[in-house]
Design a protein around this motif. Structure first.
Motif, PDB file in Angstrom:
ATOM      1  N   ASN A  46       0.825  -1.211   0.000  1.00  0.00           N
ATOM      2  CA  ASN A  46       0.000   0.000   0.000  1.00  0.00           C
ATOM      3  C   ASN A  46       0.859   1.261   0.000  1.00  0.00           C
ATOM      4  OD1 ASN A  46      -2.257  -1.545  -0.001  1.00  0.00           O
ATOM      5  ND2 ASN A  46      -2.632  -1.399   2.209  1.00  0.00           N
ATOM      6  N   LEU A  47       1.938   1.204   0.821  1.00  0.00           N
ATOM      7  CA  LEU A  47       2.811   2.359   0.920  1.00  0.00           C
ATOM      8  C   LEU A  47       3.525   2.631  -0.400  1.00  0.00           C
ATOM      9  CD1 LEU A  47       4.780   2.430   4.245  1.00  0.00           C
ATOM     10  CD2 LEU A  47       4.454   4.379   2.719  1.00  0.00           C
ATOM     11  N   LEU A  48       4.100   1.552  -0.963  1.00  0.00           N
ATOM     12  CA  LEU A  48       4.948   1.741  -2.144  1.00  0.00           C
ATOM     13  C   LEU A  48       4.143   2.103  -3.386  1.00  0.00           C
ATOM     14  CD1 LEU A  48       7.689  -0.990  -1.687  1.00  0.00           C
ATOM     15  CD2 LEU A  48       7.806   1.445  -1.199  1.00  0.00           C
ATOM     16  N   VAL A  49       2.866   1.724  -3.448  1.00  0.00           N
ATOM     17  CA  VAL A  49       2.079   2.105  -4.626  1.00  0.00           C
ATOM     18  C   VAL A  49       1.208   3.332  -4.363  1.00  0.00           C
ATOM     19  CG1 VAL A  49       2.057  -0.219  -5.596  1.00  0.00           C
ATOM     20  CG2 VAL A  49       0.171   0.529  -4.147  1.00  0.00           C
ATOM     21  N   SER A  50       1.406   3.985  -3.204  1.00  0.00           N
ATOM     22  CA  SER A  50       0.645   5.213  -2.962  1.00  0.00           C
ATOM     23  C   SER A  50       1.108   6.265  -3.967  1.00  0.00           C
ATOM     24  CB  SER A  50       0.864   5.705  -1.534  1.00  0.00           C
ATOM     25  OG  SER A  50       2.177   6.197  -1.397  1.00  0.00           O
ATOM     26  N   ALA A  51       0.179   7.153  -4.328  1.00  0.00           N
ATOM     27  CA  ALA A  51       0.440   8.074  -5.438  1.00  0.00           C
ATOM     28  C   ALA A  51       1.694   8.912  -5.204  1.00  0.00           C
ATOM     29  CB  ALA A  51      -0.776   8.981  -5.628  1.00  0.00           C
ATOM     30  N   ARG A  52       1.897   9.355  -3.957  1.00  0.00           N
ATOM     31  CA  ARG A  52       3.032  10.242  -3.691  1.00  0.00           C
ATOM     32  C   ARG A  52       4.368   9.510  -3.842  1.00  0.00           C
ATOM     33  NH1 ARG A  52       3.800  13.755   1.838  1.00  0.00           N
ATOM     34  NH2 ARG A  52       5.698  14.839   1.209  1.00  0.00           N
ATOM     35  N   VAL A  53       4.419   8.264  -3.343  1.00  0.00           N
ATOM     36  CA  VAL A  53       5.660   7.482  -3.466  1.00  0.00           C
ATOM     37  C   VAL A  53       5.932   7.168  -4.937  1.00  0.00           C
ATOM     38  CG1 VAL A  53       6.799   5.313  -2.883  1.00  0.00           C
ATOM     39  CG2 VAL A  53       5.461   6.519  -1.155  1.00  0.00           C
ATOM     40  N   LEU A  54       4.876   6.783  -5.659  1.00  0.00           N
ATOM     41  CA  LEU A  54       5.057   6.445  -7.071  1.00  0.00           C
ATOM     42  C   LEU A  54       5.565   7.650  -7.863  1.00  0.00           C
ATOM     43  CD1 LEU A  54       2.150   4.082  -8.157  1.00  0.00           C
ATOM     44  CD2 LEU A  54       4.578   3.578  -7.835  1.00  0.00           C
ATOM     45  N   SER A 232      10.884  13.723   4.800  1.00  0.00           N
ATOM     46  CA  SER A 232       9.640  14.364   5.228  1.00  0.00           C
ATOM     47  C   SER A 232       8.777  13.389   6.026  1.00  0.00           C
ATOM     48  CB  SER A 232       8.892  14.976   4.042  1.00  0.00           C
ATOM     49  OG  SER A 232       8.461  13.969   3.185  1.00  0.00           O
ATOM     50  N   GLN A 233       8.820  12.095   5.699  1.00  0.00           N
ATOM     51  CA  GLN A 233       8.114  11.102   6.517  1.00  0.00           C
ATOM     52  C   GLN A 233       8.672  11.086   7.937  1.00  0.00           C
ATOM     53  OE1 GLN A 233       5.376   9.384   5.576  1.00  0.00           O
ATOM     54  NE2 GLN A 233       5.524  10.531   3.683  1.00  0.00           N
ATOM     55  N   LEU A 234      10.002  11.191   8.019  1.00  0.00           N
ATOM     56  CA  LEU A 234      10.677  11.161   9.317  1.00  0.00           C
ATOM     57  C   LEU A 234      10.291  12.385  10.134  1.00  0.00           C
ATOM     58  CD1 LEU A 234      12.704   9.297  10.702  1.00  0.00           C
ATOM     59  CD2 LEU A 234      14.527  10.768   9.860  1.00  0.00           C
ATOM     60  N   GLU A 235      10.221  13.537   9.455  1.00  0.00           N
ATOM     61  CA  GLU A 235       9.887  14.768  10.175  1.00  0.00           C
ATOM     62  C   GLU A 235       8.447  14.768  10.661  1.00  0.00           C
ATOM     63  OE1 GLU A 235      11.128  17.741   7.408  1.00  0.00           O
ATOM     64  OE2 GLU A 235      13.179  17.776   8.197  1.00  0.00           O
ATOM     65  N   GLN A 236       7.596  13.983   9.973  1.00  0.00           N
ATOM     66  CA  GLN A 236       6.213  13.856  10.442  1.00  0.00           C
ATOM     67  C   GLN A 236       6.060  12.676  11.399  1.00  0.00           C
ATOM     68  OE1 GLN A 236       3.909  13.642   6.800  1.00  0.00           O
ATOM     69  NE2 GLN A 236       5.038  15.414   6.032  1.00  0.00           N
ATOM     70  N   PHE A 237       7.191  12.170  11.907  1.00  0.00           N
ATOM     71  CA  PHE A 237       7.233  11.050  12.855  1.00  0.00           C
ATOM     72  C   PHE A 237       6.584   9.799  12.295  1.00  0.00           C
ATOM     73  CE2 PHE A 237       7.320  14.996  15.294  1.00  0.00           C
ATOM     74  CZ  PHE A 237       8.566  14.845  15.871  1.00  0.00           C
ATOM     75  N   ASN A 238       6.521   9.695  10.958  1.00  0.00           N
ATOM     76  CA  ASN A 238       6.018   8.484  10.333  1.00  0.00           C
ATOM     77  C   ASN A 238       7.215   7.571  10.043  1.00  0.00           C
ATOM     78  OD1 ASN A 238       4.480   6.591   9.141  1.00  0.00           O
ATOM     79  ND2 ASN A 238       3.589   7.945   7.586  1.00  0.00           N
ATOM     80  N   VAL A 239       7.840   7.089  11.134  1.00  0.00           N
ATOM     81  CA  VAL A 239       9.089   6.342  11.009  1.00  0.00           C
ATOM     82  C   VAL A 239       8.939   5.051  10.203  1.00  0.00           C
ATOM     83  CG1 VAL A 239      10.993   5.291  12.293  1.00  0.00           C
ATOM     84  CG2 VAL A 239       9.939   7.377  13.139  1.00  0.00           C
ATOM     85  N   PRO A 240       7.861   4.247  10.437  1.00  0.00           N
ATOM     86  CA  PRO A 240       7.747   3.008   9.650  1.00  0.00           C
ATOM     87  C   PRO A 240       7.705   3.273   8.147  1.00  0.00           C
ATOM     88  CG  PRO A 240       6.207   2.987  11.485  1.00  0.00           C
ATOM     89  CD  PRO A 240       6.789   4.368  11.442  1.00  0.00           C
ATOM     90  N   ALA A 241       6.986   4.314   7.727  1.00  0.00           N
ATOM     91  CA  ALA A 241       6.920   4.615   6.294  1.00  0.00           C
ATOM     92  C   ALA A 241       8.299   4.987   5.776  1.00  0.00           C
ATOM     93  CB  ALA A 241       5.934   5.750   6.043  1.00  0.00           C
ATOM     94  N   ALA A 242       9.047   5.803   6.540  1.00  0.00           N
ATOM     95  CA  ALA A 242      10.404   6.163   6.138  1.00  0.00           C
ATOM     96  C   ALA A 242      11.263   4.913   5.992  1.00  0.00           C
ATOM     97  CB  ALA A 242      11.020   7.115   7.170  1.00  0.00           C
ATOM     98  N   ALA A 243      11.114   3.979   6.941  1.00  0.00           N
ATOM     99  CA  ALA A 243      11.925   2.754   6.911  1.00  0.00           C
ATOM    100  C   ALA A 243      11.583   1.890   5.698  1.00  0.00           C
ATOM    101  CB  ALA A 243      11.728   1.965   8.205  1.00  0.00           C
ATOM    102  N   VAL A 244      10.302   1.823   5.361  1.00  0.00           N
ATOM    103  CA  VAL A 244       9.895   0.994   4.212  1.00  0.00           C
ATOM    104  C   VAL A 244      10.440   1.587   2.907  1.00  0.00           C
ATOM    105  CG1 VAL A 244       7.930   0.286   2.809  1.00  0.00           C
ATOM    106  CG2 VAL A 244       7.853  -0.014   5.278  1.00  0.00           C
ATOM    107  N   ILE A 245      10.259   2.898   2.717  1.00  0.00           N
ATOM    108  CA  ILE A 245      10.759   3.514   1.480  1.00  0.00           C
ATOM    109  C   ILE A 245      12.274   3.358   1.396  1.00  0.00           C
ATOM    110  CG2 ILE A 245      10.874   5.654   0.144  1.00  0.00           C
ATOM    111  CD1 ILE A 245       8.384   6.579   1.730  1.00  0.00           C
ATOM    112  N   ALA A 246      12.960   3.573   2.535  1.00  0.00           N
ATOM    113  CA  ALA A 246      14.418   3.446   2.556  1.00  0.00           C
ATOM    114  C   ALA A 246      14.850   2.018   2.228  1.00  0.00           C
ATOM    115  CB  ALA A 246      14.968   3.870   3.923  1.00  0.00           C
ATOM    116  N   SER A 247      14.148   1.030   2.805  1.00  0.00           N
ATOM    117  CA  SER A 247      14.517  -0.365   2.540  1.00  0.00           C
ATOM    118  C   SER A 247      14.347  -0.702   1.067  1.00  0.00           C
ATOM    119  CB  SER A 247      13.639  -1.320   3.372  1.00  0.00           C
ATOM    120  OG  SER A 247      13.777  -1.034   4.730  1.00  0.00           O
ATOM    121  N   ALA A 248      13.233  -0.251   0.491  1.00  0.00           N
ATOM    122  CA  ALA A 248      12.999  -0.526  -0.929  1.00  0.00           C
ATOM    123  C   ALA A 248      14.096   0.111  -1.784  1.00  0.00           C
ATOM    124  CB  ALA A 248      11.625  -0.004  -1.337  1.00  0.00           C
ATOM    125  N   MET A 249      14.479   1.349  -1.426  1.00  0.00           N
ATOM    126  CA  MET A 249      15.560   2.015  -2.170  1.00  0.00           C
ATOM    127  C   MET A 249      16.876   1.258  -2.043  1.00  0.00           C
ATOM    128  SD  MET A 249      15.389   6.101  -1.682  1.00  0.00           S
ATOM    129  CE  MET A 249      16.882   6.369  -2.613  1.00  0.00           C
TER     130      MET A 249
END
Lengths: 272, 278
Positions: A46-54, A232-249
């Motif tokens: 869900n995270l990786l195919v969200s419009a903003r990430v894509l 920006s995910q990190l600054e919004q304290f959305n740490v899991p999302a930051a970790a997922v995007i970083a791992s995929a990268m």
């Protein structure tokens, strides 16, 4: 080889190396992957195919590939001139190649922005033709070309220096004109190094942050790159999302690094 | 060669290509470099020097020097140890170890900062424990140092490994038969052989350590006068529209880059060192 080790320091040097590597690199990277793995597959997806990430992924990979391609073309011309011709200023030119590496990325970022901004030296000129360079995907592309350029030159240069001219002589003797010789003989020989240089520039561009964030304008969905999205995910304290995007990268980067290693190994093997 | 002309281009083509390469260098590299200095002096020398003597600028310089003074020697020590282990001995997993050393190059600077937040940040592995013991790592000097160490980790090692590999171990083995001890061998035999390569690696490591932006930006918290390194201070000034001050501080980093390039190409010229990037 199981000869007795005569040189001292095996335990000490290897022990220190392994501990230092683990503490500084491996354990922190494991922390990242574990954090990301804490989310299930469905959440990853869900995270990786969200419009903003894509949108960010499209810009990051697209601009990186385009910039690496332009770097390859420009780098080939400059390398050719550096290796094959003698002219005044050649050594200075050679030394300057690494400027994008030596110049801190934040400095490159604010400088490129100033040059390509609508009121900047080049930006004002481009604006006359209705081209917006800074604060657009074109700006990201310019910054990444700057960053990737030395990788292409420094990969091609040793390879081109090692070429002996006998194949070119043979081609000329068989009646090929110079252009045909370059296109049909020299360029194919340079191709593996060119691919390696392209991939190195591409890999570096994907992760690039400092030189891009000033010139890009950072508009979500439009000019936001993946590394900035992580921040920006990190600054919004959305740490899991930051970790997922970083791992995929990271997975993409490691695969690129791995394919460069394979390519190099194959080339070494072929040259033997 | 009796017909040197068959393996090169005609003179007009050569001149055209040289001019093209000159244009590429000027437009892509020289223009930004010049712009740093021109923008810094746009409002005159006075503003330039006032920006550099500003208290926040001085503290940023101090912080950058401190972070480099700790991370560069540690990574140098690691580089020497790793090169010694990998090139003087053969063991299982050696090739894997060499690839792992290069790993940080494939990691985006932002991720190099993020991993430390996940370890030591308030929601990280050791977050609660650090909070309870009143130890600050993230948004403080230790975080800046470890983030810098992460991104500059491979520089010395990757410089020394191919160099020491090509030199072999014959001289060290000869020294042993003559009765030299381990430390003596390193200092009297190995070190003189690798000193230029070592200097080269330290130079590149230092340039990256002082200029690092992304990784440090994630862990620093941007506390003015406290956790802003020089590159971060440049960013803050720029975002506050203090362009002349931002570029004045940027000139220090640009000068560092120029000195690095100068020393680097001098080492390459005098020691026949191959040029490397990264």
């Amino acid at each position: 080889m199981h000869q007795r080790r005569v040189i001292p320091g095996f335990g000490l040097s290897l022990g220190f190396t392994l501990i230092y590597l683990s503490v500084l690199i491996l354990i922190p990277l494991a922390a990242l992957f574990l954090k990301a793995a804490g989310l299930g597959w469905q959440e990853w997806w869900n995270l990786l195919v969200s419009a903003r990430v894509l949108a960010a992924a499209k810009l990051t990979f697209g601009a990186s590939a385009a910039a690496a391609a332009l770097s390859s073309v420009l780098g080939t011309i400059v390398t050719w001139v550096l290796v094959r011709y003698r002219f005044p200023g050649r050594r200075l030119m050679d030394a300057m190649i690494d400027l994008p590496f030596a110049l801190p990325t934040a400095v490159a970022g604010i400088t490129l922005t100033t040059i390509y901004a609508p009121n900047g030296w080049v930006g004002a000129y481009l604006a006359q033709f209705g081209i917006k360079a800074a604060y657009s995907p074109l700006g990201v592309f310019i910054a990444l070309t700057f960053v990737g350029f030395p990788f292409v030159v420094r990969t091609l240069q040793p390879v081109l220096e090692d070429f002996t001219k006998d194949t070119e002589e043979a081609a000329a003797m068989l009646g090929a004109g110079r252009w045909v010789t370059v296109r049909r003989v020299v360029l194919p020989m340079m191709l593996p190094a060119l691919i390696t240089g392209f991939t190195l520039a591409f890999a570096r561009a994907i992760g690039e942050y400092g030189s891009v964030i000033f010139i890009s304008g950072n508009l979500p969905m439009k000019t936001e790159i993946l590394p900035l999205l992580i921040v920006s995910q990190l600054e919004q304290f959305n740490v899991p999302a930051a970790a997922v995007i970083a791992s995929a990268m990271l997975i993409v980067s490691f695969m690129l690094l791995f394919s460069i290693n394979l390519l190099q190994r194959w080339l070494d093997w072929r040259h033997r | 060669m009796s017909h040197p002309d068959v393996t090169t281009e005609s003179k007009p083509v050569r001149l055209l290509l040289i001019a093209g390469a000159g244009l590429i260098m000027a437009g892509l590299l020289l223009l930004p470099l010049l712009a740093v200095f021109i923008e810094a002096l746009r409002k005159g020398w006075e503003v330039f020097f006032v920006s550099l003597r500003d208290e926040a600028a001085l503290s940023a310089v101090t912080l950058t020097l401190t972070a480099a003074a700790i991370s560069v020697p540690l990574n140098t020590l690691f580089g020497v140890a790793a090169a010694w282990a990998v090139t003087k001995f053969r063991f299982k997993g050696r090739a894997l170890l060499v690839s792992l050393i290069d790993l940080p190059f494939a990691v985006s600077p932002v991720i190099a900062g993020l991993v430390w937040v996940l370890m030591f940040g308030s929601h990280g592995w050791f977050g609660q424990w650090l909070l309870a013991s009143d130890i600050k790592i993230i948004f403080a000097l230790p975080g800046i140092i470890i983030a810098t160490m992460f991104v500059t980790f491979p520089f010395v090692a990757r410089e020394l490994i191919p160099l020491m590999e090509s030199q072999g171990s014959d001289q060290e083995e000869a020294a042993i038969t003559l009765g030299a001890g381990g430390w003596q061998i390193f200092r009297r035999v190995t070190l003189p052989n690798i000193k230029w390569g070592l200097l080269y690696g330290v130079l590149l490591c230092n340039a990256r350590a002082m200029g690092e932006f992304g990784a440090v930006s994630v862990v620093s918290g941007h506390i003015r006068g406290e956790t802003n390194t020089l590159p971060l201070h440049v960013e803050v000034l720029y975002n506050e529209y203090q362009f002349s001050a931002a570029f004045a501080c940027a000139t220090l980093l640009a000068l560092l880059a120029l000195v690095t390039l100068g020393v680097k190409s001098a080492i390459e010229h005098f020691t026949d060192h191959s040029r490397s990037v990264l």
